[in-house]
Design an enzyme around this catalytic site. Structure first.
Site, short mmCIF file in Angstrom:
data_model
loop_
_atom_site.label_atom_id
_atom_site.label_comp_id
_atom_site.label_asym_id
_atom_site.label_seq_id
_atom_site.Cartn_x
_atom_site.Cartn_y
_atom_site.Cartn_z
N GLY A 49 0.83 -1.20 0.00
CA GLY A 49 0.00 0.00 0.00
C GLY A 49 0.85 1.24 0.00
N CYS B 52 5.01 -6.32 1.85
CA CYS B 52 5.37 -4.91 2.02
C CYS B 52 4.56 -4.28 3.16
CB CYS B 52 5.19 -4.17 0.69
SG CYS B 52 6.02 -2.56 0.63
N TYR B 53 3.60 -3.39 2.85
CA TYR B 53 2.80 -2.76 3.90
C TYR B 53 2.11 -3.81 4.77
CZ TYR B 53 -0.81 0.15 6.10
OH TYR B 53 -1.64 0.78 7.01
N HIS C 75 8.15 -7.46 -3.33
CA HIS C 75 6.91 -7.77 -4.06
C HIS C 75 7.10 -9.01 -4.93
CE1 HIS C 75 4.53 -4.15 -3.07
NE2 HIS C 75 5.73 -3.60 -2.92
N GLU D 89 4.90 -10.57 -6.53
CA GLU D 89 3.94 -10.62 -7.64
C GLU D 89 4.44 -9.96 -8.92
OE1 GLU D 89 2.84 -6.86 -5.25
OE2 GLU D 89 3.74 -8.84 -4.91
N SER E 231 -22.16 -5.80 -27.70
CA SER E 231 -21.37 -4.74 -28.34
C SER E 231 -20.43 -5.29 -29.40
CB SER E 231 -20.56 -4.01 -27.28
OG SER E 231 -19.53 -4.85 -26.77
N GLY E 232 -20.15 -6.59 -29.34
CA GLY E 232 -19.16 -7.16 -30.23
C GLY E 232 -17.79 -7.24 -29.61
N GLY E 233 -17.63 -6.66 -28.42
CA GLY E 233 -16.38 -6.78 -27.69
C GLY E 233 -16.28 -8.15 -27.04
N VAL E 234 -15.10 -8.49 -26.57
CA VAL E 234 -14.88 -9.83 -26.03
C VAL E 234 -15.74 -10.09 -24.80
CG1 VAL E 234 -12.88 -9.10 -24.65
CG2 VAL E 234 -13.13 -11.51 -25.32
N ASP E 235 -15.96 -9.09 -23.95
CA ASP E 235 -16.70 -9.30 -22.71
C ASP E 235 -18.16 -9.67 -22.98
OD1 ASP E 235 -14.30 -8.49 -21.62
OD2 ASP E 235 -14.99 -6.44 -21.24
N SER E 236 -18.83 -8.84 -23.77
CA SER E 236 -20.24 -9.12 -24.05
C SER E 236 -20.39 -10.35 -24.94
CB SER E 236 -20.92 -7.91 -24.70
OG SER E 236 -20.40 -7.65 -26.00
N SER E 237 -19.41 -10.60 -25.81
CA SER E 237 -19.48 -11.77 -26.70
C SER E 237 -19.37 -13.07 -25.90
CB SER E 237 -18.37 -11.70 -27.75
OG SER E 237 -18.52 -10.57 -28.58
N LYS F 191 -9.32 -9.70 -17.46
CA LYS F 191 -9.44 -9.64 -18.91
C LYS F 191 -8.75 -10.81 -19.61
CE LYS F 191 -11.03 -7.01 -22.31
NZ LYS F 191 -12.36 -6.39 -22.36
#
Length: 521
Positions: free
Chosen positions: A66, A93-94, A180, A182, A234-240, A377
């Site tokens: 943080g 870390c924090y 870190h 990650e 919408s044709g985007g990957v999420d809605s598709s 994503k």
């Protein structure tokens, strides 16, 4: 406080879970991604621990870093109930500094913030450092450090600037690392996280994105039953991906609605309809005038988002009544939820509202189905690949729900939309011609609410400034600007200023996220 992620919409079936407590680090989402890549499911919670989480699902906790000092008056605190579970806890870390300070260790402010690579020297090869060399490179980013430990803490590793760079407390079942693990700069960071998950927490590795489709389809079936669902495609990957999952679950009980809101890119409506008309039950609605009327005179970006979200839902509700729908399916992703949720309650500030999660009326007449709500994503793209979606959908650059409305600074007008569409089409076309489209996370143009003096055809011009933006990212939570070739930028700028009336100056945005967001609004 209740979990803001409704369990019936998750598509998660009793997987082992690691809880990441968010103290406001820019790397919190990255921690979650790394854990999921190791086939362990995780969720991000605020420091005020959520009491309604079933204990039997959780196998461990990770406390994020943080930006605050543990001595700041407004620094986030850890709910001590975390340790009442008796489960392993990893502080980063924090997170490490906070637990050490709260349990009697001496934590000091460093004279200078330590940032960058450091050499970690392991003093004791605890399970967390299994298969990690005695010396390795790690990434530091901190302003405080643990100066002295109590007898309950055991030193595991040191660095030049952090004498207590890794510690363990057996009574608390706590492991802390000042660095870190990650980030990619920590050479053995993935191994360290793997050790914590599998050697210490006893993970089985039961989270695999290839299994998610079946689970999500089953969960949608259980939720919707014989009801009907409407989805804004919408044709985007999420809605598709959401459309394919929901269609598999309910078939013709799903109606996919493509709404032309007047805020789309050049030829986008025609392309999406042609792509999906044979794949799903699709309805096309031209509501462009309705949206443009609602946006008239509006300059505030948050108000734009709320107006667009409200009108979307109104259009959905009108269509849903005729279709008899009870549910609204959305492609909301995990970053949308975290960035948008004032209700999240953690120190990660509400950055902006997203179309899928902001701007919804308080009394929504459609129940939400959000099967991707806890996915990042890259997970959605992998899921789409498994579902057989074509690459042109999976690799399409992200496009905001409010469309070009948030890529026009100031009031949205038809004139500005036409200008921006033409400029954006040139920019994307040239990126494709250069073979760079699939190497870039997102590229687009923003039309500024600023005009500058120029010269066109030996005459003075006073026209808009256009900003080009191209960023590289993995999940959209952090991003770096792309170093596009000068020759490409020159070609784009020349074509736009020569062929698009209304623009006489082109600039390139070289700001990363953070401190900026990807979109300008």
């Amino acid at each position: 406080m209740h979990n803001i992620y409704p369990p019936i919409l998750m598509g998660i079936i009793m997987h082992q879970k690691v809880v990441v407590i968010d103290f406001g680090s820019q790397y919190t989402q990255l921690i979650a991604r790394r854990i999921r890549e190791l086939n362990v499911f995780c969720e991000i919670y605020p420091p005020r621990f959520l009491e309604n989480t079933p204990k039997e699902e959780i196998i461990g906790f990770v406390l994020s870093g943080g930006p605050k000092s543990v001595y700041d008056a407004d620094s986030p605190k850890l709910d001590p109930k975390v340790f009442s579970f008796g489960l392993p806890v990893l502080g980063i870390c924090y997170g490490m500094q906070l637990v050490c300070r709260d349990n009697g260790c001496v934590v000091r402010r460093a004279n200078e913030r330590e940032y960058g690579r450091a050499t970690l020297e392991i003093r004791k090869h605890d399970d967390i450092f299994a298969d990690v060399p005695s010396e390795s490179t790690v990434w530091m980013s901190h302003g405080d450090y643990v100066e002295r430990l109590t007898d309950d803490f055991e030193l595991l590793a040191s660095s030049l600037s952090s004498p207590n760079a890794a510690v363990r407390n057996n009574k608390l079942r706590f492991w802390g690392v000042q660095f870190h693990p990650e980030v990619v700069h920590t050479k053995y960071g993935t191994q360290i996280l793997h050790n914590f998950l599998y050697r210490i927490c006893g993970a089985k590795g039961d989270w695999k994105i290839k299994d998610y489709a079946e689970e999500a389809v089953q969960k949608i079936k259980e939720t919707v039953k014989d009801g009907k669902v409407i989805l804004g495609l919408s044709g985007g990957v999420d809605s598709s991906v959401t459309a394919v999952l929901t269609h598999r679950a309910v078939g013709e009980h799903l109606l996919c609605v493509f709404i032309d809101n007047g805020l789309l890119r050049k030829n986008e409506a025609e392309t999406v309809v042609e792509t999906f008309k044979e794949r799903v039950n699709l309805k096309f609605i031209d509501a462009s005038e309705r949206f443009l009327t609602g946006l008239k005179g509006v300059v505030d970006p948050e108000k734009k988002r709320r107006i667009i979200g409200r009108i979307f839902i109104e259009v959905f509700e009108d269509t849903a009544k005729k279709f008899g729908a009870e549910y609204l399916a959305q492609g909301t992703l995990y970053p949308d939820v975290i960035e948008s949720s004032a209700g999240f309650g953690g120190p990660t500030s509400r950055i902006k509202s997203h179309h899928n999660v902001g701007g919804l009326p308080e009394k929504l007449h459609l129940k939400l189905v959000e099967p991707l709500r806890l996915l990042l994503k890259d997970e959605v793209r992998r899921l789409g690949k498994n579902l057989g979606l074509p690459d042109e959908i999976l690799n399409r650059h992200p496009f905001p729900g409010p469309g070009l409305a948030v890529r026009i600074i100031g009031e949205v007008t038809k004139e500005k939309l036409n200008i921006l569409r033409e400029a954006d089409a040139i920019f994307i076309s040239e990126i494709r011609n250069a073979g760079l489209y699939n190497e870039i996370w997102q590229a687009f143009c923003t039309l500024l609410d600023t005009k500058s003096v120029g010269v066109k055809g030996d005459e003075r011009s006073y026209e808009y400034v256009l900003a080009l933006r191209a960023v590289q990212s993995i999940d959209g939570m952090t991003a770096d600007w792309v170093r596009l070739p000068y020759e490409l930028l020159e070609t784009v700028a020349q074509k736009i200023t020569r062929t698009v009336d209304g623009i006489n100056r082109v600039v390139y945005d070289v700001t990363s996220k953070p401190p900026a967001t990807i979109e300008w609004e």
